[in-house]
Enzyme design. Structure first.
Site, PDB file in Angstrom:
ATOM      1  N   LYS A 206       1.027  -1.164  -0.145  1.00 44.53           N
ATOM      2  CA  LYS A 206      -0.045  -0.034   0.028  1.00 44.53           C
ATOM      3  C   LYS A 206       0.837   1.240   0.036  1.00 44.53           C
ATOM      4  CE  LYS A 206       0.660   1.227   4.381  1.00 44.53           C
ATOM      5  NZ  LYS A 206       0.829   2.459   4.751  1.00 44.53           N
TER       6      LYS A 206
ATOM      7  N   THR B   3      -4.112   5.649   3.309  1.00 40.54           N
ATOM      8  CA  THR B   3      -2.923   6.105   2.726  1.00 40.54           C
ATOM      9  C   THR B   3      -2.959   6.655   1.369  1.00 40.54           C
ATOM     10  OG1 THR B   3      -1.951   4.164   3.954  1.00 40.54           O
ATOM     11  CG2 THR B   3      -0.238   5.384   2.495  1.00 40.54           C
TER      12      THR B   3
END
Length: 323
Positions: free
Chosen positions: A183, A240
């Site tokens: 990620k 994120t």
């Protein structure tokens, strides 16, 4: 369980603050003497987590030997330094890894590195959607605690759980780690879309197609789909990829605005892990015959291998295929 936290950056300090929020003593190891002094004398960490008053139950040290009496250590150092840090720890202590990345050179996940460095230590992984400043302020957060030893996982979960900090236990260590590592790279891509003014449609597309890449790679490495779809995978990815509070998203935004990668990385006090993970992930994916075009694009931008417009055009020109 007497807890120690190794690493007094924003996330390490936030974890120490959370675990000390009910008055239980937590020892925090910091590399910088100024941070040790500030935590002990002023109950602050102005360098990495400014304006957050810390509990007096958190005390800091710069001497790793002071961690020998701990029952549990949370390791919150940059991923590429984890091997060195863990090698220097007292042997046999349970370790919970809070660093997200893949080791350069070896291609090993953090748990694999820790097992090599401390073969006698039980290993767990703490991962999920966690901005440090929100955790430190006591805002609601849920995370994945992955540990192959179910009994140890339950003991650790009971120790770290707080009313606003909720761990979900898993035995899929690989899945929790891959979600956290991948990620970070995908967040750079979403930051690029923001900086280049590509719009919210593009960001949503990058998140969903990036998640498909994460899933393909995770399954190839033995992860489970439900882990990748959970807090440490999709949950962390959404967070994120959505805010400049993410160091990786912020780095990507700078790239999208046309700033050189070298300049952006040189001007940072904190580590954008995705910049180090991206080339390692690319090689691991190629070795596993897993297609990760978004990761390849991020690598091209970080390495100045192609202009931004050319990288974007190459992604959009990929052959049409079933979803």
């Amino acid at each position: 369980m007497k807890v120690g936290v190794i690493g007094a950056g924003a996330w390490g300090t936030a974890l120490a603050q959370t675990l000390a929020s009910q008055g239980e003593h937590v020892r925090l190891w910091a590399l910088e003497p100024d941070v040790v002094s500030a935590v002990n004398e002023d109950h602050l960490n102005p360098l990495y987590l400014p304006n957050i008053p810390l509990s007096p139950a958190v005390d800091a040290t710069g001497d790793m030997a002071d961690m020998a009496d701990r029952d549990l250590l949370l390791i919150v150092c940059p991923a590429q330094h984890l091997r060195t840090i863990v090698t220097g720890l007292p042997a046999g202590l349970p370790l919970v890894l809070c660093s997200k990345g893949i080791e350069a050179g070896s291609g090993l996940l953090m748990s694999e590195v820790a097992r090599q460095a401390q073969p006698r230590s039980p290993i767990g992984v703490l991962s999920g959607p966690t901005f440090a400043h929100e955790v430190a302020r006591g805002l609601p957060t849920a995370i994945t605690l992955a540990c192959e030893d179910a009994e140890l996982a339950d003991r650790i979960a009971a120790r770290v759980a707080r009313p606003a900090f909720r761990p979900y236990v898993s035995d899929d260590v690989v899945g929790a780690e891959i979600g956290g590592a991948v990620k970070n790279v995908l967040a750079i891509a979403c930051g690029v879309a923001e900086g280049a003014g590509l719009g919210l449609n593009a960001r949503a597309s990058l998140i969903s197609r990036g998640f498909a890449e994460m899933t393909r790679f995770g399954l190839a490495r033995g992860a489970r789909v439900e882990t990748l779809s959970g807090l440490s995978g999709l949950g962390d990815l959404v967070l994120t990829c959505s805010s400049t509070n993410s160091r990786n998203f912020s780095l990507g935004k700078g790239l999208g605005e046309g700033k050189p990668a070298g300049e952006l990385l040189a001007n940072r006090r904190t580590v954008a892990e995705g910049a180090f993970t991206a080339p390692v992930l690319r090689e691991a994916a190629r070795a596993a015959s897993v297609e990760m075009p978004v990761v390849e694009a991020v690598c091209a931008l970080l390495e100045d291998a192609a202009p931004l417009g050319e990288v974007i055009d190459a992604l959009l020109a990929r052959p049409l295929r079933p979803e």
